[in-house]
Design a protein around this motif. Sequence first.
Motif, PDB file in Angstrom:
ATOM      1  N   ASP A   1       0.787  -1.341   0.000  1.00 52.91           N
ATOM      2  CA  ASP A   1      -0.077  -0.049  -0.101  1.00 52.91           C
ATOM      3  C   ASP A   1       0.755   1.130   0.004  1.00 52.91           C
ATOM      4  N   ILE A   2       1.817   1.202   0.627  1.00 49.12           N
ATOM      5  CA  ILE A   2       2.695   2.318   0.617  1.00 49.12           C
ATOM      6  C   ILE A   2       3.511   2.733  -0.505  1.00 49.12           C
ATOM      7  N   LEU A   3       3.810   1.439  -1.241  1.00 52.86           N
ATOM      8  CA  LEU A   3       4.745   1.549  -2.391  1.00 52.86           C
ATOM      9  C   LEU A   3       3.732   2.181  -3.205  1.00 52.86           C
ATOM     10  N   SER A   4       2.318   1.622  -3.406  1.00 49.83           N
ATOM     11  CA  SER A   4       1.512   2.043  -4.390  1.00 49.83           C
ATOM     12  C   SER A   4       1.238   3.515  -4.387  1.00 49.83           C
ATOM     13  N   LEU A   5       1.038   4.036  -2.956  1.00 54.41           N
ATOM     14  CA  LEU A   5       0.871   5.589  -2.776  1.00 54.41           C
ATOM     15  C   LEU A   5       2.057   6.290  -3.079  1.00 54.41           C
ATOM     16  N   LEU A   6       3.354   5.950  -2.767  1.00 56.38           N
ATOM     17  CA  LEU A   6       4.395   6.612  -3.139  1.00 56.38           C
ATOM     18  C   LEU A   6       4.455   6.760  -4.777  1.00 56.38           C
ATOM     19  N   LEU A   7       3.924   5.740  -5.321  1.00 57.53           N
ATOM     20  CA  LEU A   7       4.258   5.719  -6.853  1.00 57.53           C
ATOM     21  C   LEU A   7       3.352   6.569  -7.499  1.00 57.53           C
ATOM     22  N   MET A   8       2.079   6.451  -7.110  1.00 56.46           N
ATOM     23  CA  MET A   8       1.015   7.326  -7.752  1.00 56.46           C
ATOM     24  C   MET A   8       1.389   8.949  -7.189  1.00 56.46           C
ATOM     25  N   LEU A   9       1.726   9.221  -6.189  1.00 55.35           N
ATOM     26  CA  LEU A   9       2.019  10.664  -5.820  1.00 55.35           C
ATOM     27  C   LEU A   9       3.508  11.307  -6.512  1.00 55.35           C
ATOM     28  N   THR A  10       4.470  10.339  -6.516  1.00 50.79           N
ATOM     29  CA  THR A  10       5.580  10.598  -7.378  1.00 50.79           C
ATOM     30  C   THR A  10       5.375  10.944  -8.744  1.00 50.79           C
ATOM     31  N   ILE A  11       4.314  10.010  -9.415  1.00 50.86           N
ATOM     32  CA  ILE A  11       4.027  10.352 -10.661  1.00 50.86           C
ATOM     33  C   ILE A  11       3.376  11.653 -10.953  1.00 50.86           C
ATOM     34  N   GLY A  12       2.313  11.883 -10.154  1.00 52.51           N
ATOM     35  CA  GLY A  12       1.938  13.194 -10.245  1.00 52.51           C
ATOM     36  C   GLY A  12       2.752  14.366 -10.234  1.00 52.51           C
ATOM     37  N   LEU A  13       3.739  14.352  -9.117  1.00 45.31           N
ATOM     38  CA  LEU A  13       4.630  15.311  -8.997  1.00 45.31           C
ATOM     39  C   LEU A  13       5.681  15.608  -9.895  1.00 45.31           C
ATOM     40  N   LYS A  14       5.969  14.375 -10.757  1.00 47.59           N
ATOM     41  CA  LYS A  14       6.772  14.555 -11.788  1.00 47.59           C
ATOM     42  C   LYS A  14       6.020  15.210 -13.012  1.00 47.59           C
ATOM     43  N   GLY A  15       4.896  15.007 -13.106  1.00 48.71           N
ATOM     44  CA  GLY A  15       4.082  15.531 -14.267  1.00 48.71           C
ATOM     45  C   GLY A  15       3.792  16.936 -13.793  1.00 48.71           C
ATOM     46  N   GLY A  16       3.518  17.388 -12.695  1.00 45.45           N
ATOM     47  CA  GLY A  16       3.264  18.746 -12.205  1.00 45.45           C
ATOM     48  C   GLY A  16       4.359  19.589 -12.200  1.00 45.45           C
ATOM     49  N   MET A  17       5.388  19.034 -12.153  1.00 51.49           N
ATOM     50  CA  MET A  17       6.683  19.889 -12.012  1.00 51.49           C
ATOM     51  C   MET A  17       7.147  20.236 -13.456  1.00 51.49           C
ATOM     52  N   ALA A  18       6.884  19.145 -14.439  1.00 55.50           N
ATOM     53  CA  ALA A  18       7.111  19.269 -15.841  1.00 55.50           C
ATOM     54  C   ALA A  18       6.244  20.305 -16.497  1.00 55.50           C
ATOM     55  N   LEU A  19       4.939  20.437 -16.051  1.00 59.16           N
ATOM     56  CA  LEU A  19       3.883  21.617 -16.355  1.00 59.16           C
ATOM     57  C   LEU A  19       4.289  22.908 -15.929  1.00 59.16           C
ATOM     58  N   TYR A  20       5.089  23.178 -14.807  1.00 62.35           N
ATOM     59  CA  TYR A  20       5.329  24.245 -13.978  1.00 62.35           C
ATOM     60  C   TYR A  20       5.840  25.279 -15.254  1.00 62.35           C
ATOM     61  N   GLY A  21       4.950  26.486 -15.338  1.00 62.32           N
ATOM     62  CA  GLY A  21       5.685  27.458 -16.249  1.00 62.32           C
ATOM     63  C   GLY A  21       5.384  26.939 -17.759  1.00 62.32           C
ATOM     64  N   ASN A  22       4.525  25.775 -18.061  1.00 62.38           N
ATOM     65  CA  ASN A  22       4.408  25.396 -19.423  1.00 62.38           C
ATOM     66  C   ASN A  22       3.012  25.206 -19.697  1.00 62.38           C
ATOM     67  N   LEU A  23       1.689  25.675 -19.032  1.00 63.88           N
ATOM     68  CA  LEU A  23       0.570  25.511 -19.177  1.00 63.88           C
ATOM     69  C   LEU A  23       0.203  26.527 -20.364  1.00 63.88           C
ATOM     70  N   HIS A  24      -0.873  26.214 -21.222  1.00 69.63           N
ATOM     71  CA  HIS A  24      -1.074  26.744 -22.453  1.00 69.63           C
ATOM     72  C   HIS A  24      -2.415  26.409 -22.876  1.00 69.63           C
ATOM     73  N   TRP A  25      -3.021  27.082 -23.815  1.00 68.42           N
ATOM     74  CA  TRP A  25      -4.296  26.976 -24.271  1.00 68.42           C
ATOM     75  C   TRP A  25      -4.457  25.497 -25.027  1.00 68.42           C
ATOM     76  N   GLY A  26      -3.236  25.282 -25.688  1.00 71.12           N
ATOM     77  CA  GLY A  26      -3.069  24.034 -26.543  1.00 71.12           C
ATOM     78  C   GLY A  26      -3.482  22.842 -25.920  1.00 71.12           C
ATOM     79  N   LEU A  27      -3.501  22.831 -24.716  1.00 76.14           N
ATOM     80  CA  LEU A  27      -3.684  21.701 -23.781  1.00 76.14           C
ATOM     81  C   LEU A  27      -5.066  21.289 -23.954  1.00 76.14           C
ATOM     82  N   VAL A  28      -5.912  22.129 -24.138  1.00 80.21           N
ATOM     83  CA  VAL A  28      -7.244  21.971 -24.313  1.00 80.21           C
ATOM     84  C   VAL A  28      -7.634  21.033 -25.412  1.00 80.21           C
ATOM     85  N   THR A  29      -7.171  21.257 -26.566  1.00 84.50           N
ATOM     86  CA  THR A  29      -7.473  20.218 -27.780  1.00 84.50           C
ATOM     87  C   THR A  29      -6.875  18.918 -27.559  1.00 84.50           C
TER      88      THR A  29
END
Length: 315
Positions: A30-58
């Motif tokens: 359970d701890i491994l799965s929680l860490l895995l999901m949270l880390t995947i989310g963090l990695k994606g959010g940090m990559a999006l930091y400063g890179n949000l744009h309207w093209g993402l809607v499409t």
Amino acid sequence: MPDIIVMFFLLGVIAGTLRSDLTIPKAAYDILSLLLMLTIGLKGGMALYGNLHWGLVTEILAIMALGFAIPLVLFPMLRHLVRLSVADAASFCAHYGSVSAGTFAVALAWVESRGLATGGQVTLYLVLLELPAILTGMWLYRRYTQGAAQTSSTGTPLWQETLTNRSVVLLVGGVVIGILYGPDQGDGVTAPLTGAFSLVLSLFLLEMGLVAAETLRKIQLRHWRLIAFALCMPPILSLPGLATGLWLGLEPGTIVILGALTASASYIAAPVAVRHAIPEADIGLAMLASLGVTFPFNVLIGIGLYSYFLESLAG
């Protein structure tokens, strides 16, 4: 040689096949799965930091369209070729239209190890594909069955139960936190998590190998149609994901991950939703196909195969 992460999965399969007493405690899993999901989310959010744009809607709309379309295409095939009941066909639509977070994590590690460019929005694909697919599976069941439930056994609407699933909460929450703080402001927390990503994934796959071996022991000759479906569909289902990624002009690593996602099948969120919403469905059959056959295929062969497909499609 395969990626070292994949070797941990093979170790689990071998240990399970030999009926070793190797086990990972449920609390640790359970701890491994929680860490895995949270880390995947963090990695994606940090990559999006400063890179949000309207093209993402499409892009978001196109990915969601895949989540709705794949189950609709699979349903008649499951009914007439695999010869499943309405309940089981709808269940398989929800499982195979939805996605595997484990496959996503392996695909992410695969593209990163090869230096392929990847967009931070790939983490959002998990939610964008999962929710429409599960809801479409539920709709197909209601469409072909009289008096089917629209709520879970707890009285919670299915869409709400799916959105509040712990994997979805951790993924979306991690993305939001990553977008707000970026790679530097919260590095005291994010750096240890992202640095340990490969280790956590390796231990998670060790447990998945043990579970897959246990599931595979239940295969019988009468399941041959089911096994053929679980083996043949991943390469076919990868094509809509790869084609959509090329149409959207996404980065190569992002396209490979999208292809791996559309080729995968859920074994966490979908079973929970289906168990409540389609009580007549045999969850064991869906788990046999998704976790016992499709997941090992994708981890051992599929991701590299989908990268080759991408090279061929891109000319």
